[in-house]
Design a protein around this motif. Structure first.
Motif, PDB file in Angstrom:
ATOM      1  N   ALA A   1      49.016 -26.467 -13.274  1.00 54.78           N
ATOM      2  CA  ALA A   1      50.220 -26.199 -14.080  1.00 54.78           C
ATOM      3  C   ALA A   1      51.411 -26.373 -13.153  1.00 54.78           C
ATOM      4  N   PRO A   2      52.603 -26.457 -13.682  1.00 57.25           N
ATOM      5  CA  PRO A   2      53.780 -26.574 -12.813  1.00 57.25           C
ATOM      6  C   PRO A   2      53.826 -25.446 -11.769  1.00 57.25           C
ATOM      7  N   GLY A   3      53.873 -25.849 -10.514  1.00 56.93           N
ATOM      8  CA  GLY A   3      53.919 -24.878  -9.432  1.00 56.93           C
ATOM      9  C   GLY A   3      52.608 -24.166  -9.159  1.00 56.93           C
ATOM     10  N   ARG A   4      51.505 -24.673  -9.711  1.00 57.16           N
ATOM     11  CA  ARG A   4      50.203 -24.029  -9.530  1.00 57.16           C
ATOM     12  C   ARG A   4      49.157 -25.077  -9.211  1.00 57.16           C
ATOM     13  N   TRP A   5      48.426 -24.867  -8.108  1.00 55.23           N
ATOM     14  CA  TRP A   5      47.419 -25.829  -7.675  1.00 55.23           C
ATOM     15  C   TRP A   5      46.105 -25.122  -7.355  1.00 55.23           C
ATOM     16  N   GLN A   6      45.027 -25.813  -7.566  1.00 54.52           N
ATOM     17  CA  GLN A   6      43.708 -25.339  -7.155  1.00 54.52           C
ATOM     18  C   GLN A   6      43.322 -26.039  -5.864  1.00 54.52           C
ATOM     19  N   ILE A   7      42.894 -25.280  -4.879  1.00 52.59           N
ATOM     20  CA  ILE A   7      42.506 -25.840  -3.586  1.00 52.59           C
ATOM     21  C   ILE A   7      41.014 -26.131  -3.609  1.00 52.59           C
ATOM     22  N   ASN A   8      40.640 -27.363  -3.335  1.00 57.39           N
ATOM     23  CA  ASN A   8      39.243 -27.787  -3.335  1.00 57.39           C
ATOM     24  C   ASN A   8      38.792 -28.136  -1.918  1.00 57.39           C
ATOM     25  N   GLY A   9      37.591 -28.692  -1.825  1.00 55.59           N
ATOM     26  CA  GLY A   9      37.074 -29.166  -0.553  1.00 55.59           C
ATOM     27  C   GLY A   9      36.574 -28.091   0.382  1.00 55.59           C
ATOM     28  N   TRP A  10      36.129 -26.962  -0.161  1.00 56.57           N
ATOM     29  CA  TRP A  10      35.666 -25.862   0.674  1.00 56.57           C
ATOM     30  C   TRP A  10      34.353 -26.207   1.380  1.00 56.57           C
ATOM     31  N   GLN A  11      34.261 -25.758   2.629  1.00 64.63           N
ATOM     32  CA  GLN A  11      33.053 -25.906   3.442  1.00 64.63           C
ATOM     33  C   GLN A  11      32.531 -24.514   3.775  1.00 64.63           C
ATOM     34  N   LEU A  12      31.213 -24.414   3.884  1.00 62.37           N
ATOM     35  CA  LEU A  12      30.553 -23.129   4.157  1.00 62.37           C
ATOM     36  C   LEU A  12      29.749 -23.222   5.445  1.00 62.37           C
ATOM     37  N   ALA A  13      29.800 -22.158   6.248  1.00 62.74           N
ATOM     38  CA  ALA A  13      28.976 -22.078   7.467  1.00 62.74           C
ATOM     39  C   ALA A  13      28.556 -20.629   7.683  1.00 62.74           C
ATOM     40  N   ALA A  14      27.358 -20.444   8.202  1.00 61.26           N
ATOM     41  CA  ALA A  14      26.891 -19.098   8.555  1.00 61.26           C
ATOM     42  C   ALA A  14      27.626 -18.633   9.809  1.00 61.26           C
TER      43      ALA A  14
END
Length: 345
Positions: A247-260
């Motif tokens: 939405a205007p002024g709202r973003w979803q951040i993707n590309g998450w990485q996981l590590a133990a």
């Protein structure tokens, strides 16, 4: 983002190992326990005719277990037995069968490593085995005792075993050498064994959540003779832009990485710097649990199929995890104050 760590690993898994031995009386095992030196042991009553027969004078029996002592202990340290009269013990670090007034001694058992031990009695003579090999034998008529399986019994004036016992079992029969050797060759995956932490902590409720502190006895867990497992299968990673406009002024951040966390060096400040981070990082399923990511990346099988849940280590829920991603702030958001919110799915 480390706050996601433990909460993301709530899909716990349990695993047990059952030795390929002969008939096991009810409550005869196997038991998988981790006990503290100077602590307490565990016991289970063998009821009915099975218990009466097993506890009688001259009765055949087999005591067996995989054992891993934390250290060599002086004195007589019980491992597993039937009542107080028949016990497989470590005497100054050496394997020994105590049956009434009789003693049959074997070799020393090395600490900090897994060793399969067994004592087989036909009712009048005992044979000791270490890693499936016969190491000692001697006359020892089975003494009358109580129909109780003792695991790491605490005895007054003697040290208490500190370490782990896996597949600790009492059989109401004298197993032959072939069966003992087969049990020693059937080495369990110790990382996947569900352990009862005996005497560690206080149960916080009497009944409802006791399974969180005292695991289900291994012999009561599900068994199968068929194909109840599937191999892990990696799912394709869906490519998404690092920042996705919602939405205007709202973003979803993707590309998450996981590590133990145990596999990653550095704290949150170090991991937040640009560039590659050390350790094993996997494309994370977000929103989703840690286990969901590990299943989606083909590390573990689908826990909802058959007995696949027994292939997932309990240790996954006993450690922290890091989530990390890299993105460029969109032009429309530069110079503005950011309000980051966690989306739960």
């Amino acid at each position: 983002m480390k706050a996601l760590a433990k909460g993301a690993a709530l899909l716990l898994a349990t695993a047990a190992w059952t030795p390929a031995l002969a008939e096991v009386p009810v409550n005869g095992g196997p038991y998988n326990v981790s006990v503290l030196p100077g602590g307490i042991g565990a016991e289970r009553t063998i009821g009915g005719a099975a218990g009466t027969t097993l506890a009688a004078e001259g009765a055949p029996y087999t005591l067996s277990a995989w054992v891993k002592p934390d250290a060599r202990q002086a004195g007589v340290v019980p491992l597993i037995g039937v009542g107080p009269a028949r016990e497989l013990v470590l005497a100054d670090g050496r394997l020994m069968l105590v049956d009434g007034a009789m003693r049959v001694a074997g070799p020393a058992i090395a600490p900090a490593r897994w060793t399969h031990v067994a004592a087989v009695s036909d009712g009048s003579r005992v044979t000791l085995y270490v890693d499936g090999r016969r190491v000692a034998s001697g006359a020892a008529r089975a003494a009358a005792t109580t129909p109780v399986v003792n695991i790491a019994r605490a005895t007054p004036g003697q040290p208490h075993f500190g370490g782990t016992l896996v597949g600790a079992t009492v059989d109401a029969a004298a197993l032959d050498a072939r069966a003992v050797a087969q049990a020693a060759r059937t080495r369990p995956d110790f990382a996947n064994v569900q352990l009862w932490q005996v005497g560690a902590g206080w149960p916080f409720q009497k009944q409802a959540n006791i399974g969180l502190t005292q695991q289900q006895d291994a012999w009561t867990l599900p068994q199968t003779k068929g194909d109840a497992y599937t191999a892990p299968v990696a799912k394709p990673v869906v490519a998404k832009p690092a920042t996705e406009a919602l939405a205007p002024g709202r973003w979803q951040i993707n590309g998450w990485q996981l590590a133990a966390a145990p596999e990653v060096a550095g704290d949150g400040a170090a991991l937040s710097r640009p560039g590659r981070a050390g350790g094993t990082w996997r494309a994370a399923t977000v929103p989703g649990t840690v286990l969901q990511t590990l299943v989606d990346r083909g590390v573990y099988p689908d826990p909802y199929y058959g007995l696949n849940n027994l292939k997932i280590p309990e240790s996954l829920a006993r450690q922290d995890y890091w989530y990390r991603t890299t993105f460029t702030v969109p032009a429309a958001g530069r110079g503005q104050e950011a309000d980051a919110r966690l989306r739960r799915g």
